[in-house]
Design a protein around this motif. Sequence first.
Motif, PDB file in Angstrom:
ATOM      1  N   LEU A 142      -8.803   1.987  -2.979  1.00 47.81           N
ATOM      2  CA  LEU A 142      -9.456   0.893  -2.019  1.00 47.81           C
ATOM      3  C   LEU A 142      -9.652   1.446  -0.734  1.00 47.81           C
ATOM      4  O   LEU A 142      -9.978   0.604   0.188  1.00 47.81           O
ATOM      5  CB  LEU A 142      -9.074  -0.411  -2.301  1.00 47.81           C
ATOM      6  CG  LEU A 142      -9.104  -0.634  -3.769  1.00 47.81           C
ATOM      7  CD1 LEU A 142      -8.078  -2.113  -4.116  1.00 47.81           C
ATOM      8  CD2 LEU A 142     -10.462  -1.332  -4.152  1.00 47.81           C
TER       9      LEU A 142
ATOM     10  N   ARG B 155     -11.625  -4.329   1.171  1.00 47.97           N
ATOM     11  CA  ARG B 155     -11.175  -3.872   0.289  1.00 47.97           C
ATOM     12  C   ARG B 155     -10.208  -4.993  -0.431  1.00 47.97           C
ATOM     13  O   ARG B 155      -9.855  -4.764  -1.444  1.00 47.97           O
ATOM     14  CB  ARG B 155      -9.908  -2.581   0.861  1.00 47.97           C
ATOM     15  CG  ARG B 155      -9.046  -3.195   1.823  1.00 47.97           C
ATOM     16  CD  ARG B 155      -8.277  -2.067   2.460  1.00 47.97           C
ATOM     17  NE  ARG B 155      -7.450  -1.159   1.294  1.00 47.97           N
ATOM     18  CZ  ARG B 155      -6.712  -0.236   1.556  1.00 47.97           C
ATOM     19  NH1 ARG B 155      -6.867   0.371   2.841  1.00 47.97           N
ATOM     20  NH2 ARG B 155      -6.136   0.592   0.804  1.00 47.97           N
TER      21      ARG B 155
ATOM     22  N   ASP C  56      -2.159  -2.279  -4.117  1.00 44.51           N
ATOM     23  CA  ASP C  56      -2.904  -1.677  -2.910  1.00 44.51           C
ATOM     24  C   ASP C  56      -1.851  -1.992  -1.708  1.00 44.51           C
ATOM     25  O   ASP C  56      -1.748  -1.010  -0.998  1.00 44.51           O
ATOM     26  CB  ASP C  56      -4.135  -2.708  -2.714  1.00 44.51           C
ATOM     27  CG  ASP C  56      -4.842  -1.830  -1.590  1.00 44.51           C
ATOM     28  OD1 ASP C  56      -4.903  -0.609  -1.439  1.00 44.51           O
ATOM     29  OD2 ASP C  56      -5.585  -2.603  -0.737  1.00 44.51           O
TER      30      ASP C  56
ATOM     31  N   ALA D  14     -10.492  -5.564  -4.503  1.00 37.64           N
ATOM     32  CA  ALA D  14      -9.179  -5.645  -5.147  1.00 37.64           C
ATOM     33  C   ALA D  14      -9.267  -7.074  -5.912  1.00 37.64           C
ATOM     34  O   ALA D  14      -8.865  -7.140  -7.255  1.00 37.64           O
ATOM     35  CB  ALA D  14      -7.919  -5.757  -4.328  1.00 37.64           C
TER      36      ALA D  14
ATOM     37  N   ALA E  25     -14.088  -0.853  -7.588  1.00 31.62           N
ATOM     38  CA  ALA E  25     -12.748  -0.189  -7.160  1.00 31.62           C
ATOM     39  C   ALA E  25     -12.379   0.985  -8.081  1.00 31.62           C
ATOM     40  O   ALA E  25     -11.440   1.476  -7.937  1.00 31.62           O
ATOM     41  CB  ALA E  25     -11.769  -1.105  -7.233  1.00 31.62           C
TER      42      ALA E  25
END
Length: 357
Positions: free
Chosen positions: A204, A77, A314, A81, A273
């Motif tokens: 995510l 993740r 995130d 990102a 994403a």
Amino acid sequence: MSLAGTVPTPAPTVTRARTVPAQTRSLAVTAGCLGLAVLLGLAVGSRGLTPAELLGVVTGSGTAEARAIVLDLRLSRTLAAVIAGAGLAVAGAVIQGHTRNPLADPGLLGVTSGAAVAVVLAIFLLGITDPAGYLWFCLLGALLGTVLVTAVGLAGARRRDASPAALVLAGAAVNALLAAVTGVLLLLDSATLDVYRFWTVGSLAGGPDPEVLRVAGPFVLAGIVLALAHAPALDALALGDDAAKSLGRNPLRTRLTGLAAVTLLAGGAVACAGSLGFVGLVAPHVMRRVTGPGHRWLLPQCALAGGVLVLLADVIGRLVVHPAELPAGVVLGVLGAPAFIAIVVRHKNQRNNQGRR
């Protein structure tokens, strides 16, 4: 998101040029911020990790739990990102350069709306629910959306030069059409809506499929390389189409090259994403104040800053409703809306000040 209409951006000669050492230092600072954001992305979550635990994972001496958290959950993740943020930020800078519209972002040229329609069709008609399965549909939709906007813009332009105003108006019309098609398909099938909802908020959570990163990552990297090679042409376009022609640039060919770069960048980012708003708008504005309008330094800075922006969104999403999570796209929407308003007000004030002179 996008705003129809063009607002002239200052030509490169208006802003005082930064020296190469100063640009290099600012690039190093932004890279350092990205490194810190990556560490936060790996450490923060429902089970927080200490710096010592992270170091243990890197050196291979960490606990099995720490290795599982970092390598199996958070690493993918974090990479997603960085890839998505870099792609959207550079795409936004390229689009703003081409349209001479400082309020433009990847949604302006039909990239995200085209990808959305393709994903919905893949889910609705073929029953594909795995992100790795509809990845190629997402990339194909981004390409077709951009081609459609370009074709409409060329057909509607008085001169066959893909002028900024023509592209902006074509983008608004095509986006409205594709959004309507997407809405109709979602209303026809609630199961499609459930799958699409998770994709469109830009979540995510759980870490994207590694196969998605392996496929989408090279697209974004190729787009960044193409955009960097395209930087001198963007600087020429900032002076206007006539000035660009006098400098030996073909505006139509230049814009087609830029559209290809935007398709690779935004298509790969959205495939990675989902739909993340405001990254392509905010990151170029922030970095332009650091580097000036020259795209040679602006584009790499945007790539780094976009990764920082998405990673921080995130991380914030993991903290504000702990132990649950808010999708990064929701956090970006909450933080990006005030930033967008501030940008609009700032440019309005600049235009008013110029009008009084």
